[in-house]
Enzyme design. Structure first.
Site, PDB file in Angstrom:
ATOM      1  N   LYS A  22       0.851  -1.200   0.000  1.00 36.41           N
ATOM      2  CA  LYS A  22       0.000   0.000   0.000  1.00 36.41           C
ATOM      3  C   LYS A  22       0.882   1.243   0.000  1.00 36.41           C
ATOM      4  O   LYS A  22       1.749   1.389   0.870  1.00 36.41           O
ATOM      5  CB  LYS A  22      -0.845  -0.001   1.278  1.00 36.41           C
ATOM      6  CG  LYS A  22      -2.344   0.053   1.060  1.00 36.41           C
ATOM      7  CD  LYS A  22      -3.055  -0.072   2.399  1.00 36.41           C
ATOM      8  CE  LYS A  22      -4.450   0.475   2.336  1.00 36.41           C
ATOM      9  NZ  LYS A  22      -5.115   0.416   3.637  1.00 36.41           N
TER      10      LYS A  22
HETATM   11  O1  G3P Z   1      -9.151   1.111   4.481  1.00 37.26           O
HETATM   12  C1  G3P Z   1      -9.055   2.417   4.912  1.00 37.26           C
HETATM   13  C2  G3P Z   1      -9.682   2.556   6.232  1.00 37.26           C
HETATM   14  O2  G3P Z   1      -8.925   1.891   7.163  1.00 37.26           O
HETATM   15  C3  G3P Z   1      -9.963   3.905   6.674  1.00 37.26           C
HETATM   16  O3  G3P Z   1     -11.114   3.805   7.411  1.00 37.26           O
HETATM   17  O4  G3P Z   1     -12.769   4.406   9.112  1.00 37.26           O
HETATM   18  O5  G3P Z   1     -10.350   5.029   9.415  1.00 37.26           O
HETATM   19  O6  G3P Z   1     -11.743   6.177   7.694  1.00 37.26           O
HETATM   20  P1  G3P Z   1     -11.513   4.932   8.452  1.00 37.26           P
END
Ligand code: G3P
Length: 216
Positions: free
Chosen positions: A83
């Site tokens: 990533k």
């Molecule tokens: O895959 C990306 C994710 O981990 C971000 O999620 O909920 O932290 O915005 P969030």
């Protein structure tokens, strides 16, 4: 559409894989930090549990550092996808790593123009963060729809991995938009399978069966 879990929790991953509906996993430095375990043994265990792709993120921000870390992550297991963030150096790293046969998930995508450049650089996955756009009063799903359309019309093979998923409606709308993958927290996966009418219906069936006093 593939379902990935967005977690670095070994217990959640084991449970998700046992369900038979989890195709892969995405991690990020915040999710790894939550586990409070040494990095290398943790991700080796994750790669062994999950049958499909495991996204592991670089933490360097310069091109050379991302390439070096990406190559190291790539060698951890055959199912690792590196990533890289969607920055100028991140785009260069995608081009370089892809040229060496290393698959890259380009993360932290918040615009269609970023996604267009990422596909041109050869990313294997593009990760639009739709929940974080919703958080700032933009419609995150519009971005997922735009990217799916652009890739389809232009013939790009980069797969759209809808990320920052916060609820079941996000999953339904990403599926309708044509996302190739949706990655979600374990709690959202659990919400996908629950319905109060299922629980009520099952209770009624079992109550009626118990009154009958028969056995199968
Ligand atoms: O895959 C990306 C994710 O981990 C971000 O999620 O909920 O932290 O915005 P969030």
């Amino acid at each position: 559409m593939k379902i990935f879990l967005d977690t670095a929790s070994v217990s959640e991953l084991k449970e998700g894989v046992a369900l038979g509906v989890v195709d892969g996993v995405t991690t990020n430095p915040s999710l790894i930090a939550k586990e409070k375990r040494p990095f290398r043994p943790l991700v080796e265990e994750i790669c062994a549990i999950v049958p499909g792709d495991v996204s592991l993120e670089v933490v360097a921000t310069d091109f050379e550092g991302m390439v070096k870390e990406g190559e190291e992550l790539h060698h951890i297991a055959p199912n690792v996808v590196v990533k890289c963030p969607l920055t100028k150096d991140g785009l260069k790293a995608v081009k370089h790593l892809t040229g060496k046969g290393i698959r890259v998930n380009q993360t932290l995508c918040f615009s269609a123009t970023q996604a267009l450049l990422s596909a041109k650089a050869g990313a294997y996955y593009i990760s639009p963060f739709l929940g974080r756009l919703d958080d700032i009063a933009h419609v995150g799903m519009d971005l997922v729809r735009d990217i799916c359309e652009i890739y389809r019309v232009q013939g790009f093979t980069t797969q759209v991995l809808a990320a920052s998923i916060r609820n079941p409606l996000h999953v339904v709308d990403a599926a309708k938009a044509g996302a190739h993958v949706v990655t979600m927290p374990f709690a959202v996966l659990e919400q996908l399978m629950k319905h109060p009418l299922t629980d009520l219906g099952l209770k009624k069936f079992l109550d009626d069966w118990a009154k009958l006093g028969e056995k199968i």
